[in-house]
Design a protein around this motif. Structure first.
Motif, PDB file in Angstrom:
ATOM      1  N   ALA A  16       4.683   6.513  -5.418  1.00  0.00           N
ATOM      2  CA  ALA A  16       3.939   5.844  -6.490  1.00  0.00           C
ATOM      3  C   ALA A  16       4.881   5.156  -7.463  1.00  0.00           C
ATOM      4  N   GLY A  17       6.009   5.796  -7.775  1.00  0.00           N
ATOM      5  CA  GLY A  17       6.983   5.161  -8.658  1.00  0.00           C
ATOM      6  C   GLY A  17       7.575   3.904  -8.057  1.00  0.00           C
ATOM      7  N   ALA A  18       7.828   3.945  -6.738  1.00  0.00           N
ATOM      8  CA  ALA A  18       8.366   2.764  -6.060  1.00  0.00           C
ATOM      9  C   ALA A  18       7.387   1.613  -6.100  1.00  0.00           C
ATOM     10  N   ARG A  19       6.107   1.903  -5.894  1.00  0.00           N
ATOM     11  CA  ARG A  19       5.090   0.839  -5.964  1.00  0.00           C
ATOM     12  C   ARG A  19       5.053   0.217  -7.353  1.00  0.00           C
ATOM     13  N   ALA A  20       5.152   1.036  -8.378  1.00  0.00           N
ATOM     14  CA  ALA A  20       5.101   0.529  -9.757  1.00  0.00           C
ATOM     15  C   ALA A  20       6.280  -0.382 -10.063  1.00  0.00           C
TER      16      ALA A  20
ATOM     17  N   VAL B 269       7.343 -16.784 -14.988  1.00  0.00           N
ATOM     18  CA  VAL B 269       6.207 -16.229 -15.718  1.00  0.00           C
ATOM     19  C   VAL B 269       5.393 -15.414 -14.725  1.00  0.00           C
ATOM     20  N   SER B 270       5.097 -14.177 -15.067  1.00  0.00           N
ATOM     21  CA  SER B 270       4.309 -13.327 -14.166  1.00  0.00           C
ATOM     22  C   SER B 270       2.872 -13.224 -14.661  1.00  0.00           C
ATOM     23  N   ILE B 271       1.948 -13.351 -13.711  1.00  0.00           N
ATOM     24  CA  ILE B 271       0.518 -13.291 -14.003  1.00  0.00           C
ATOM     25  C   ILE B 271      -0.088 -12.203 -13.134  1.00  0.00           C
ATOM     26  N   THR B 272      -0.844 -11.296 -13.730  1.00  0.00           N
ATOM     27  CA  THR B 272      -1.570 -10.311 -12.949  1.00  0.00           C
ATOM     28  C   THR B 272      -3.069 -10.600 -13.032  1.00  0.00           C
ATOM     29  N   ALA B 273      -3.710 -10.548 -11.878  1.00  0.00           N
ATOM     30  CA  ALA B 273      -5.147 -10.772 -11.772  1.00  0.00           C
ATOM     31  C   ALA B 273      -5.640  -9.979 -10.572  1.00  0.00           C
ATOM     32  N   SER B 274      -6.952  -9.853 -10.439  1.00  0.00           N
ATOM     33  CA  SER B 274      -7.493  -9.142  -9.282  1.00  0.00           C
ATOM     34  C   SER B 274      -7.046  -9.832  -8.003  1.00  0.00           C
ATOM     35  N   ASP B 275      -7.060  -9.096  -6.909  1.00  0.00           N
ATOM     36  CA  ASP B 275      -6.592  -9.690  -5.663  1.00  0.00           C
ATOM     37  C   ASP B 275      -7.464 -10.870  -5.238  1.00  0.00           C
ATOM     38  N   ALA B 276      -8.766 -10.792  -5.495  1.00  0.00           N
ATOM     39  CA  ALA B 276      -9.653 -11.900  -5.118  1.00  0.00           C
ATOM     40  C   ALA B 276      -9.387 -13.139  -5.970  1.00  0.00           C
TER      41      ALA B 276
ATOM     42  N   ILE C 195       8.555 -20.917 -12.563  1.00  0.00           N
ATOM     43  CA  ILE C 195       8.341 -20.137 -11.341  1.00  0.00           C
ATOM     44  C   ILE C 195       7.304 -19.068 -11.661  1.00  0.00           C
ATOM     45  N   VAL C 196       6.245 -19.020 -10.880  1.00  0.00           N
ATOM     46  CA  VAL C 196       5.153 -18.090 -11.152  1.00  0.00           C
ATOM     47  C   VAL C 196       5.211 -16.909 -10.186  1.00  0.00           C
ATOM     48  N   ASP C 197       5.150 -15.730 -10.746  1.00  0.00           N
ATOM     49  CA  ASP C 197       5.063 -14.499  -9.959  1.00  0.00           C
ATOM     50  C   ASP C 197       3.641 -13.969 -10.112  1.00  0.00           C
ATOM     51  N   VAL C 198       2.854 -14.032  -9.035  1.00  0.00           N
ATOM     52  CA  VAL C 198       1.466 -13.569  -9.072  1.00  0.00           C
ATOM     53  C   VAL C 198       1.420 -12.110  -8.612  1.00  0.00           C
ATOM     54  N   ILE C 199       0.946 -11.239  -9.501  1.00  0.00           N
ATOM     55  CA  ILE C 199       0.805  -9.818  -9.182  1.00  0.00           C
ATOM     56  C   ILE C 199      -0.670  -9.584  -8.879  1.00  0.00           C
ATOM     57  N   ALA C 200      -1.010  -9.639  -7.602  1.00  0.00           N
ATOM     58  CA  ALA C 200      -2.410  -9.494  -7.175  1.00  0.00           C
ATOM     59  C   ALA C 200      -2.747  -8.008  -7.124  1.00  0.00           C
ATOM     60  N   SER C 201      -3.412  -7.529  -8.152  1.00  0.00           N
ATOM     61  CA  SER C 201      -3.680  -6.096  -8.252  1.00  0.00           C
ATOM     62  C   SER C 201      -4.983  -5.863  -8.995  1.00  0.00           C
TER      63      SER C 201
ATOM     64  N   ILE D  88      -5.173 -11.406 -16.498  1.00  0.00           N
ATOM     65  CA  ILE D  88      -6.586 -11.791 -16.491  1.00  0.00           C
ATOM     66  C   ILE D  88      -7.354 -10.505 -16.216  1.00  0.00           C
ATOM     67  N   ARG D  89      -8.019 -10.006 -17.244  1.00  0.00           N
ATOM     68  CA  ARG D  89      -8.669  -8.705 -17.157  1.00  0.00           C
ATOM     69  C   ARG D  89     -10.183  -8.848 -17.331  1.00  0.00           C
TER      70      ARG D  89
END
Length: 297
Positions: free
Chosen positions: A24-28, A97-104, A125-131, A146-147
């Motif tokens: 779990a720590g590695a995933r984070a 710039v990192s952006i997190t949003a739902s996977d869909a 450069i955009v890093d999309v964190i699909a989570s 995006i919550r």
């Protein structure tokens, strides 16, 4: 004992302690489990103490680990504050710039917005964190989120965007084989693809006025992309936000007499990075794109 603490190793220890396991720590942290394991082992060797003991499939802090954790948390807070302050004062429009949003949302909505961003600021450069998990912006797990829930942390700035409607959808092929439902009785004969494996998902849909029963659920997934792909390929029907569905011409909205589920949307950023020109540009572009999409619905 080496008195110089390697922050990478300390951060690995902190992630393992807070998430309860190396996996779990590695995933984070976006690492492999063996890499994180080597970092923790190296820190133990440097300190000359054992930080964890294994209990079943979990790692439990030793007394030395408990004492170390309090110090490393303070190191982490200081490192986060330093990174935030530096990011907030950067005027460079080139960089990440990192952006997190739902996977869909990440798969079906964000790409078109990022294409516009590239025209406006090709150096970003955009890093999309699909989570579908809520990322910790205070820990710099992402710059922008995006919550669908309002943040509670006072350090975060959130912009409430227009609610997005979610409707019932099925593929044209599924409707050809099974018929297009016209009545609630027809609807209850359909195969439903759910987002939750337990009954709580059905309860949520019922509270929103959707007459889904547990017997209708033929497949589930915690992944919005997986659910949507099952619908696209004719396995059943589901509820999806219009921002995703409008980019998927293979699906058809059904049962228009049922009121949409209105999904709240919050664009969130840490107040320290809100003054960063690069992050602010991406933030404003995301807000404008979401607002424009809702106006066109």
């Amino acid at each position: 004992m080496d008195k110089n603490i390697d922050w990478t190793q300390a951060r690995g220890f902190l992630a393992t302690a807070e998430h309860g396991s190396l996996s779990a720590g590695a995933r984070a942290l976006g690492l492999t489990q063996p890499t994180l394991g080597r970092q923790v082992a190296a820190l133990e060797a440097a300190l000359g103490v054992v930080l964890f003991e294994r209990v079943g499939r979990s790692l439990v802090l030793t007394p030395a680990g408990q004492e170390m954790l309090a110090h490393v948390r303070r190191m982490g807070a200081a490192a986060d504050a330093l990174a935030m302050a530096a990011a907030g004062r950067s005027d460079n429009l080139e960089g990440r710039v990192s952006i997190t949003a739902s996977d869909a949302m990440s798969a079906y909505w964000l790409p078109a917005v990022l294409a516009d961003l590239r025209k406006t600021a090709p150096g970003i450069i955009v890093d999309v964190i699909a989570s579908n998990a809520v990322r910790d912006l205070q820990r710099r797990e992402a710059d922008i989120a995006i919550r669908h829930v309002a943040p509670k942390e006072p350090e975060l700035i959130a912009r409430k965007l227009p609610d997005v409607p979610a409707y019932l959808y099925a593929s044209a092929d599924y409707l050809y084989k099974n018929g297009t439902p016209q009545t609630l009785a027809d609807f209850q004969q359909l195969d439903f693809i759910g987002f939750d494996a337990d009954a709580s998902g059905v309860d949520v849909l019922n509270r929103h006025g959707l007459p889904v029963t547990q017997a209708m659920i033929r497949a589930t997934s915690s992944s919005g992309v997986a659910v949507w792909e099952m619908v696209r390929q004719g396995l059943g029907v589901t509820v999806m936000v219009e921002t995703v569905a409008r980019n998927t011409p293979e699906v058809v909205r059904i049962m228009p007499q049922i009121a949409p589920v209105m999904v709240s949307t919050w664009l969130t950023v840490h107040r320290e990075v809100h003054t960063n020109r690069r992050i602010r540009l991406v933030y404003d572009l995301l807000a404008a794109a979401l607002e424009a999409d809702v106006r066109q619905m």
